[in-house]
Design a protein around this motif. Structure first.
Motif: not given
Lengths: 141, 78
Positions: B30, B7, B26-28
């Motif tokens: 997962y 995300h 912010l690149r999350i």
């Protein structure tokens, strides 16, 4: 009937994240690391009051663990909520990771310090291009 | 449920203003978080659990101690 509160847990990975965020804030003028980290603690604790307040963002394909995100200022708390069971009547809020809004910048600077000048210049160019969306940005000559 | 594993999100600007300049995308990932915090991984080890304490007060005190142990550790440069 009184509602049972979920168990709150932190993983070793999330602890490392907090330590890394603290170090970043310590290096940053006015970063106020202690205050910011305590905000994370307060908000993580608050998650147990309503763990499903934040929507599911991702589901593990095998375990079906549901990941949710709560933003706290510049931080994001990434957690999984395990629904109540007979053994765990309140469920579990499991904090898996903490991310900082400038984390990508931090990692970039750490890698940069380990490189030679030429490699550093090449990566700075790539970085600026990616940040700006302009394929020519950061290129010289 | 079919959800993406990565995300991008915008972290809110800091309410105190000190960090407003770094309100960044912010690149999350997962997938990476799931992998690194799986129960059989070092990052998945539980280092604090309120279930280890008899009362909510004890659990709260232990949570304070957990965070204080982080805040009081000496800073170590990379």
């Amino acid at each position: 009937m009184k509602k049972t509160k979920p168990i709150l847990e932190f993983t070793a990975g999330s602890r490392r994240d907090i330590e890394r965020c603290r170090l970043f804030l310590w290096r940053k003028p006015g970063g106020q690391p202690a205050q910011r980290i305590r905000e994370v603690k307060r908000e993580a604790r608050r998650l147990t009051s309503d763990p499903k307040l934040y929507p599911v963002e991702s589901v593990h394909p095998v375990s079906l663990l549901e990941f949710r995100r709560k933003n706290v200022g510049q931080f994001a708390i990434l957690y999984a909520y395990l629904e109540p069971t007979a053994a765990l009547p309140g469920g579990v809020v499991s904090v898996r990771a903490i991310r900082h809004g400038a984390e990508e910048d931090v990692l970039f600077r750490v890698e940069e310090s380990r490189m030679g000048t030429a490699e550093r210049h090449r990566l700075v160019g790539l970085y600026l291009r990616e940040r700006s969306g302009n394929p020519r940005a950061g290129l010289s000559g | 449920m079919n959800s993406p594993l990565t995300h991008e999100t915008v972290i809110d600007e800091d309410e105190h203003g000190a960090d407003s300049a770094i309100a960044a995308r912010l690149r999350i990932d997962y997938e990476e978080i799931m992998a690194s915090t799986a129960p059989d991984q070092p990052g998945g080890r539980i280092v604090y659990s309120s279930a280890d304490y008899e009362t909510e007060e004890e659990a709260d005190a232990a949570l304070d101690a957990f965070f204080n142990s982080i805040l009081e550790a000496p800073y170590e440069e990379d």
